[in-house]
Design a protein around this motif. Structure first.
Motif, PDB file in Angstrom:
ATOM      1  N   CYS A  25       0.818  -1.214   0.000  1.00  0.00           N
ATOM      2  CA  CYS A  25       0.000   0.000   0.000  1.00  0.00           C
ATOM      3  C   CYS A  25       0.847   1.258   0.000  1.00  0.00           C
ATOM      4  CB  CYS A  25      -0.886   0.034   1.246  1.00  0.00           C
ATOM      5  SG  CYS A  25      -1.968  -1.370   1.405  1.00  0.00           S
ATOM      6  N   ASN A  26       2.074   1.153   0.445  1.00  0.00           N
ATOM      7  CA  ASN A  26       2.881   2.330   0.682  1.00  0.00           C
ATOM      8  C   ASN A  26       4.350   1.981   0.499  1.00  0.00           C
ATOM      9  OD1 ASN A  26       4.542   4.099   2.591  1.00  0.00           O
ATOM     10  ND2 ASN A  26       2.587   5.179   2.536  1.00  0.00           N
ATOM     11  N   LYS A  27       5.087   2.890  -0.089  1.00  0.00           N
ATOM     12  CA  LYS A  27       6.506   2.654  -0.341  1.00  0.00           C
ATOM     13  C   LYS A  27       7.284   2.322   0.932  1.00  0.00           C
ATOM     14  CE  LYS A  27      10.454   4.826  -2.566  1.00  0.00           C
ATOM     15  NZ  LYS A  27      10.957   6.017  -3.216  1.00  0.00           N
ATOM     16  N   VAL A  28       6.935   2.989   2.029  1.00  0.00           N
ATOM     17  CA  VAL A  28       7.643   2.755   3.288  1.00  0.00           C
ATOM     18  C   VAL A  28       7.507   1.307   3.731  1.00  0.00           C
ATOM     19  CG1 VAL A  28       7.692   3.304   5.752  1.00  0.00           C
ATOM     20  CG2 VAL A  28       7.493   5.133   4.080  1.00  0.00           C
ATOM     21  N   LEU A  29       6.299   0.777   3.698  1.00  0.00           N
ATOM     22  CA  LEU A  29       6.080  -0.568   4.218  1.00  0.00           C
ATOM     23  C   LEU A  29       6.446  -1.675   3.256  1.00  0.00           C
ATOM     24  CD1 LEU A  29       2.907  -0.429   6.447  1.00  0.00           C
ATOM     25  CD2 LEU A  29       5.291  -0.276   7.066  1.00  0.00           C
ATOM     26  N   GLN A  30       6.672  -1.395   1.991  1.00  0.00           N
ATOM     27  CA  GLN A  30       7.017  -2.477   1.087  1.00  0.00           C
ATOM     28  C   GLN A  30       8.356  -3.110   1.474  1.00  0.00           C
ATOM     29  OE1 GLN A  30       8.115   0.549  -2.378  1.00  0.00           O
ATOM     30  NE2 GLN A  30       7.649  -1.415  -3.167  1.00  0.00           N
ATOM     31  N   TYR A  31       9.200  -2.400   2.191  1.00  0.00           N
ATOM     32  CA  TYR A  31      10.444  -2.979   2.690  1.00  0.00           C
ATOM     33  C   TYR A  31      10.169  -4.085   3.703  1.00  0.00           C
ATOM     34  CZ  TYR A  31      12.872   0.942   0.576  1.00  0.00           C
ATOM     35  OH  TYR A  31      13.373   1.858  -0.316  1.00  0.00           O
ATOM     36  N   PHE A  32       8.996  -4.068   4.308  1.00  0.00           N
ATOM     37  CA  PHE A  32       8.658  -5.012   5.364  1.00  0.00           C
ATOM     38  C   PHE A  32       7.849  -6.202   4.875  1.00  0.00           C
ATOM     39  CE2 PHE A  32       9.398  -0.902   7.242  1.00  0.00           C
ATOM     40  CZ  PHE A  32      10.268  -1.216   8.261  1.00  0.00           C
ATOM     41  N   ASP A  33       7.347  -6.141   3.642  1.00  0.00           N
ATOM     42  CA  ASP A  33       6.517  -7.227   3.135  1.00  0.00           C
ATOM     43  C   ASP A  33       7.351  -8.458   2.792  1.00  0.00           C
ATOM     44  OD1 ASP A  33       4.094  -5.950   3.377  1.00  0.00           O
ATOM     45  OD2 ASP A  33       4.075  -5.201   1.318  1.00  0.00           O
ATOM     46  N   ALA A  34       6.957  -9.582   3.355  1.00  0.00           N
ATOM     47  CA  ALA A  34       7.585 -10.863   3.031  1.00  0.00           C
ATOM     48  C   ALA A  34       6.956 -11.398   1.745  1.00  0.00           C
ATOM     49  CB  ALA A  34       7.359 -11.847   4.173  1.00  0.00           C
ATOM     50  N   LYS A  35       7.615 -12.339   1.105  1.00  0.00           N
ATOM     51  CA  LYS A  35       7.061 -12.936  -0.115  1.00  0.00           C
ATOM     52  C   LYS A  35       5.896 -13.860   0.209  1.00  0.00           C
ATOM     53  CE  LYS A  35      11.304 -12.497  -2.563  1.00  0.00           C
ATOM     54  NZ  LYS A  35      11.819 -12.545  -3.851  1.00  0.00           N
ATOM     55  N   LYS A  36       5.951 -14.462   1.408  1.00  0.00           N
ATOM     56  CA  LYS A  36       4.846 -15.304   1.856  1.00  0.00           C
ATOM     57  C   LYS A  36       4.688 -15.117   3.361  1.00  0.00           C
ATOM     58  CE  LYS A  36       7.454 -19.476   2.757  1.00  0.00           C
ATOM     59  NZ  LYS A  36       7.355 -20.892   2.837  1.00  0.00           N
ATOM     60  N   VAL A  37       3.537 -15.492   3.855  1.00  0.00           N
ATOM     61  CA  VAL A  37       3.248 -15.349   5.274  1.00  0.00           C
ATOM     62  C   VAL A  37       4.142 -16.321   6.061  1.00  0.00           C
ATOM     63  CG1 VAL A  37       1.480 -15.576   7.065  1.00  0.00           C
ATOM     64  CG2 VAL A  37       0.883 -14.645   4.821  1.00  0.00           C
ATOM     65  N   PRO A  38       4.886 -15.816   7.047  1.00  0.00           N
ATOM     66  CA  PRO A  38       5.721 -16.713   7.856  1.00  0.00           C
ATOM     67  C   PRO A  38       4.875 -17.768   8.571  1.00  0.00           C
ATOM     68  CG  PRO A  38       6.310 -14.425   8.239  1.00  0.00           C
ATOM     69  CD  PRO A  38       5.044 -14.424   7.433  1.00  0.00           C
ATOM     70  N   GLU A  39       5.449 -18.957   8.712  1.00  0.00           N
ATOM     71  CA  GLU A  39       4.730 -20.045   9.378  1.00  0.00           C
ATOM     72  C   GLU A  39       4.586 -19.802  10.873  1.00  0.00           C
ATOM     73  OE1 GLU A  39       6.260 -23.910   8.374  1.00  0.00           O
ATOM     74  OE2 GLU A  39       6.466 -23.350   6.265  1.00  0.00           O
ATOM     75  N   LEU A  40       5.535 -19.096  11.456  1.00  0.00           N
ATOM     76  CA  LEU A  40       5.513 -18.831  12.891  1.00  0.00           C
ATOM     77  C   LEU A  40       4.466 -17.768  13.198  1.00  0.00           C
ATOM     78  CD1 LEU A  40       7.112 -19.672  15.444  1.00  0.00           C
ATOM     79  CD2 LEU A  40       8.548 -17.685  15.059  1.00  0.00           C
ATOM     80  N   GLY A  41       3.522 -18.079  14.073  1.00  0.00           N
ATOM     81  CA  GLY A  41       2.478 -17.133  14.446  1.00  0.00           C
ATOM     82  C   GLY A  41       3.022 -15.993  15.292  1.00  0.00           C
ATOM     83  N   ILE A  42       2.216 -14.960  15.452  1.00  0.00           N
ATOM     84  CA  ILE A  42       2.637 -13.788  16.212  1.00  0.00           C
ATOM     85  C   ILE A  42       2.924 -14.149  17.665  1.00  0.00           C
ATOM     86  CG2 ILE A  42       1.899 -11.522  17.058  1.00  0.00           C
ATOM     87  CD1 ILE A  42       0.335 -11.278  14.404  1.00  0.00           C
ATOM     88  N   LYS A  43       2.058 -14.949  18.270  1.00  0.00           N
ATOM     89  CA  LYS A  43       2.275 -15.327  19.669  1.00  0.00           C
ATOM     90  C   LYS A  43       3.605 -16.056  19.840  1.00  0.00           C
ATOM     91  CE  LYS A  43      -2.416 -15.428  21.349  1.00  0.00           C
ATOM     92  NZ  LYS A  43      -3.402 -16.116  22.143  1.00  0.00           N
ATOM     93  N   GLU A  44       3.890 -16.979  18.964  1.00  0.00           N
ATOM     94  CA  GLU A  44       5.146 -17.730  19.046  1.00  0.00           C
ATOM     95  C   GLU A  44       6.343 -16.816  18.775  1.00  0.00           C
ATOM     96  OE1 GLU A  44       1.804 -20.409  18.130  1.00  0.00           O
ATOM     97  OE2 GLU A  44       2.560 -18.650  17.087  1.00  0.00           O
ATOM     98  N   TYR A  45       6.165 -15.879  17.877  1.00  0.00           N
ATOM     99  CA  TYR A  45       7.238 -14.944  17.531  1.00  0.00           C
ATOM    100  C   TYR A  45       7.587 -14.057  18.730  1.00  0.00           C
ATOM    101  CZ  TYR A  45       9.828 -11.928  14.292  1.00  0.00           C
ATOM    102  OH  TYR A  45      10.808 -11.236  13.632  1.00  0.00           O
ATOM    103  N   VAL A  46       6.566 -13.490  19.359  1.00  0.00           N
ATOM    104  CA  VAL A  46       6.784 -12.643  20.532  1.00  0.00           C
ATOM    105  C   VAL A  46       7.333 -13.478  21.693  1.00  0.00           C
ATOM    106  CG1 VAL A  46       5.631 -11.184  22.250  1.00  0.00           C
ATOM    107  CG2 VAL A  46       5.100 -10.903  19.818  1.00  0.00           C
ATOM    108  N   GLU A  47       6.875 -14.703  21.818  1.00  0.00           N
ATOM    109  CA  GLU A  47       7.379 -15.599  22.870  1.00  0.00           C
ATOM    110  C   GLU A  47       8.893 -15.798  22.734  1.00  0.00           C
ATOM    111  OE1 GLU A  47       7.536 -17.701  26.196  1.00  0.00           O
ATOM    112  OE2 GLU A  47       5.627 -16.930  25.477  1.00  0.00           O
ATOM    113  N   ARG A  48       9.384 -15.853  21.519  1.00  0.00           N
ATOM    114  CA  ARG A  48      10.838 -16.003  21.305  1.00  0.00           C
ATOM    115  C   ARG A  48      11.607 -14.788  21.815  1.00  0.00           C
ATOM    116  NH1 ARG A  48      12.167 -19.260  15.781  1.00  0.00           N
ATOM    117  NH2 ARG A  48      10.910 -21.081  16.303  1.00  0.00           N
ATOM    118  N   PHE A  49      11.053 -13.602  21.609  1.00  0.00           N
ATOM    119  CA  PHE A  49      11.707 -12.402  22.154  1.00  0.00           C
ATOM    120  C   PHE A  49      11.777 -12.489  23.670  1.00  0.00           C
ATOM    121  CE2 PHE A  49      10.474 -10.486  18.068  1.00  0.00           C
ATOM    122  CZ  PHE A  49      11.675  -9.907  17.728  1.00  0.00           C
TER     123      PHE A  49
END
Length: 159
Positions: A25-49
């Motif tokens: 949607c925006n040039k700024v965020l296109q740097y953050f777009d992955a080619k596919k949705v990561p398999e790791l869910g948000i809860k699991e991702y934050v849990e790793r931090f």
């Protein structure tokens, strides 16, 4: 429920679902777009931090302040399944570096090259005032997941 779990639920609640097939949607965020949705869910991702990097409550709150500000300064942008993981790691990395005397190496955050785009998207304004911090802390703490839990508000603010 631990604060990082509340944070993960909160991030999940602001996610715009099923937009994976849309172009950026925006040039700024296109740097953050992955080619596919990561398999790791948000809860699991934050849990790793929480488990491996010992990120504290104030870092999660401040990271969300920066994400919210990035979206406000770049109208039309959305948090999607394609960009949420990279937005989180970048916001947490930047916030942790600002707030703490000790922070992990960039390789520990597994981030390469997107930090500067995030900071540019914020117009280089990384300050977080007390009112903004407290407002976001309440927003996260008052999610459905937090209704029966008590969280301790850290007295750490970037002034």
């Amino acid at each position: 429920m631990k604060f990082h779990e509340l944070f993960a639920d909160f991030i999940q609640s602001i996610l715009t679902p099923n937009l994976c097939s849309l172009p950026p949607c925006n040039k700024v965020l296109q740097y953050f777009d992955a080619k596919k949705v990561p398999e790791l869910g948000i809860k699991e991702y934050v849990e790793r931090f929480a488990a491996y990097l010992k990120i504290d409550e104030s870092t999660y709150v401040s990271a969300y302040v920066l994400i919210k500000r990035l979206l406000k300064l770049n109208p039309g942008t959305l948090v999607t399944p394609l960009n949420v993981h990279r937005l989180l790691v970048t916001a947490i990395t930047i916030t942790d570096k600002i707030q703490n005397d000790f922070y992990w190496r960039n390789t520990d955050y597994a981030i390469v090259g997107v930090e500067i785009e995030f900071i540019k998207g914020l117009d280089y304004d990384l300050r977080i005032g007390r009112e903004e911090y407290e407002s976001i802390w309440r927003e996260i703490s008052e999610t459905d997941s937090a209704k029966n839990d008590r969280c301790v508000l850290y007295n750490y603010f970037i002034c």
